[in-house]
Write a protein that holds these residues in place. Structure first.
Motif, PDB file in Angstrom:
ATOM      1  N   LEU A 110       4.208 -12.004  -7.965  1.00  0.00           N
ATOM      2  CA  LEU A 110       3.820 -13.327  -7.106  1.00  0.00           C
ATOM      3  C   LEU A 110       3.018 -14.302  -8.080  1.00  0.00           C
ATOM      4  CD1 LEU A 110       2.975 -14.727  -4.500  1.00  0.00           C
ATOM      5  CD2 LEU A 110       0.998 -13.122  -4.433  1.00  0.00           C
ATOM      6  N   ARG A 130      -0.104 -11.335   1.432  1.00  0.00           N
ATOM      7  CA  ARG A 130       1.108 -11.785   2.300  1.00  0.00           C
ATOM      8  C   ARG A 130       1.225 -13.424   2.251  1.00  0.00           C
ATOM      9  NH1 ARG A 130      -0.209 -13.301   6.812  1.00  0.00           N
ATOM     10  NH2 ARG A 130      -1.991 -12.811   8.033  1.00  0.00           N
ATOM     11  N   ARG A 131       0.314 -14.096   2.347  1.00  0.00           N
ATOM     12  CA  ARG A 131       0.661 -15.286   2.503  1.00  0.00           C
ATOM     13  C   ARG A 131       1.358 -15.996   1.132  1.00  0.00           C
ATOM     14  NH1 ARG A 131      -5.684 -16.643   4.470  1.00  0.00           N
ATOM     15  NH2 ARG A 131      -5.536 -15.796   6.596  1.00  0.00           N
ATOM     16  N   LYS A 142       3.703 -20.039   6.181  1.00  0.00           N
ATOM     17  CA  LYS A 142       4.965 -20.018   6.999  1.00  0.00           C
ATOM     18  C   LYS A 142       5.396 -21.282   7.521  1.00  0.00           C
ATOM     19  CE  LYS A 142       8.206 -17.327   9.820  1.00  0.00           C
ATOM     20  NZ  LYS A 142       8.580 -18.560  10.365  1.00  0.00           N
ATOM     21  N   GLN A 184      -7.237  -8.472   0.481  1.00  0.00           N
ATOM     22  CA  GLN A 184      -5.966  -7.747   0.096  1.00  0.00           C
ATOM     23  C   GLN A 184      -4.929  -8.127   1.160  1.00  0.00           C
ATOM     24  OE1 GLN A 184      -5.325  -6.539  -2.917  1.00  0.00           O
ATOM     25  NE2 GLN A 184      -3.302  -6.492  -2.520  1.00  0.00           N
ATOM     26  N   ALA A 185      -5.347  -8.156   2.307  1.00  0.00           N
ATOM     27  CA  ALA A 185      -4.575  -8.111   3.568  1.00  0.00           C
ATOM     28  C   ALA A 185      -3.837  -9.423   3.646  1.00  0.00           C
ATOM     29  CB  ALA A 185      -5.178  -7.916   4.790  1.00  0.00           C
ATOM     30  N   THR A 186      -4.570 -10.683   2.944  1.00  0.00           N
ATOM     31  CA  THR A 186      -3.907 -11.915   2.988  1.00  0.00           C
ATOM     32  C   THR A 186      -3.012 -12.353   2.042  1.00  0.00           C
ATOM     33  OG1 THR A 186      -6.101 -13.017   2.252  1.00  0.00           O
ATOM     34  CG2 THR A 186      -5.857 -12.841   4.735  1.00  0.00           C
ATOM     35  N   TYR A 227       3.584 -14.826  -0.529  1.00  0.00           N
ATOM     36  CA  TYR A 227       4.857 -14.367  -0.487  1.00  0.00           C
ATOM     37  C   TYR A 227       5.529 -15.162   0.606  1.00  0.00           C
ATOM     38  CZ  TYR A 227       4.649 -10.239  -3.461  1.00  0.00           C
ATOM     39  OH  TYR A 227       4.245  -9.600  -4.494  1.00  0.00           O
ATOM     40  N   GLU A 228       4.817 -15.706   1.370  1.00  0.00           N
ATOM     41  CA  GLU A 228       5.425 -16.481   2.450  1.00  0.00           C
ATOM     42  C   GLU A 228       5.553 -17.995   1.583  1.00  0.00           C
ATOM     43  OE1 GLU A 228       2.671 -16.249   5.560  1.00  0.00           O
ATOM     44  OE2 GLU A 228       3.453 -14.512   6.580  1.00  0.00           O
TER      45      GLU A 228
END
Length: 290
Positions: free
Chosen positions: A191, A162-163, A132, A158-160, A165-166
């Motif tokens: 993605l 999201r990076r 971001k 898996q939690a990361t 998509y940023e």
């Protein structure tokens, strides 16, 4: 900083911002740390060209000036990395830190050189765990990021994811580094389709943890199925017993082994483990342009 590097997907590295605020790999306790950059910084802390600590912002922007003067490598054969043949010089920025971490100010190490970098013959490889901040920086300057800036983010769990998509909010040549991959990760198809390239690898270093081969296969299959270039960088310290390159080592004593219900991994060291996945080198690179 070096004109040459052993990193498989780049020709050169420079570190204008060799520090970081710390991520999921970092610990100030050496026995718990999994960040190789922090380990090296601890070893050389305070010496010329190094920060006092890994978390102390220290800038060396003049290193970009030096790299801008390096010769173009277009048309130059790379015998040790033939998959880079045909590309200009690829320069990886801040492999020993993160110039977009919360304690970093890219205006201090990057902004003054952007124009010269854009019009240089080189490809500039960016990688961050704070996409971001990277996206906000480049979006404020460019409507379309220059083609020779390859912007990436690191996914380890898996939690990361999201990076990714940023990062995907940018209009740019984008890539993902899943290194070290610490658990099974499902990359969404939408993605992956936004990416130009995906790099995957296991963990190396003193405290390295083994990776299950199925983790890498799942990422490889998803990436190739989306028509995106895939590069398997390394197994790291540990090599599963289902890989062809482990066979010549059978019968040798190993310093350590890791068992699960389905396989065993041997700690053979990064060099011996190599970078073949299921008997094949995966060294695909993105095409030039967009």
């Amino acid at each position: 900083m070096g004109k040459t590097t052993k990193i498989e997907y780049t020709d050169s590295t420079i570190n204008p911002a060799p520090f970081c605020s710390g991520c999921e790999l970092y610990s100030p306790e050496p026995d718990k740390n999994h960040c190789y950059a922090a380990t090296l910084c601890r070893r050389y802390a305070g010496k010329r060209g190094w920060p006092e600590t890994f978390t102390t912002p220290t800038y060396f922007p003049e290193r970009i000036e030096q790299a801008l003067r390096w010769p173009d490598l277009t048309g130059t054969e790379r015998p040790d990395k033939p998959w880079l043949n045909g590309y200009p010089r690829i320069i990886f920025l801040n492999d020993l830190g993160d110039g977009f971490s919360p304690i970093a100010d890219p205006h201090k190490w990057l902004t003054p050189y952007l124009t010269d970098m854009e019009y240089s013959s080189h490809i500039w490889l960016f990688l961050t765990k704070w996409p971001k901040r990277l996206a906000d920086f480049f979006s404020a300057i460019y409507r379309m990021v220059p083609d020779n800036f390859w912007l990436g983010t690191t996914i380890t769990t898996q939690a990361t994811v999201r990076r990714g998509y940023e990062l995907a909010k940018l209009n740019a040549n984008l890539w993902l580094s899943l290194e070290p991959l610490l658990e099974p990760v499902e990359l969404p198809h939408d993605l992956v389709k936004r990416m130009r390239w995906v790099v995957v690898g296991g963990e190396s270093g003193k405290n390295a943890r083994p990776s299950h081969p199925s983790w890498f296969r799942a990422v490889r299959n998803r990436v190739l199925g989306a028509g995106v270039p895939f590069l398997f960088k390394q197994w790291g310290e540990w090599l599963p017993n289902d890989q062809p390159q482990v066979r010549p080592l059978e019968g040798n004593p190993y310093p350590a082994a890791f068992w699960t219900l389905s396989y065993v991994s041997f700690r053979v060291g990064k060099k011996s483990a190599g970078r073949e996945l299921d008997g094949q080198l995966w060294s695909q690179m993105p095409r030039m342009g967009r």
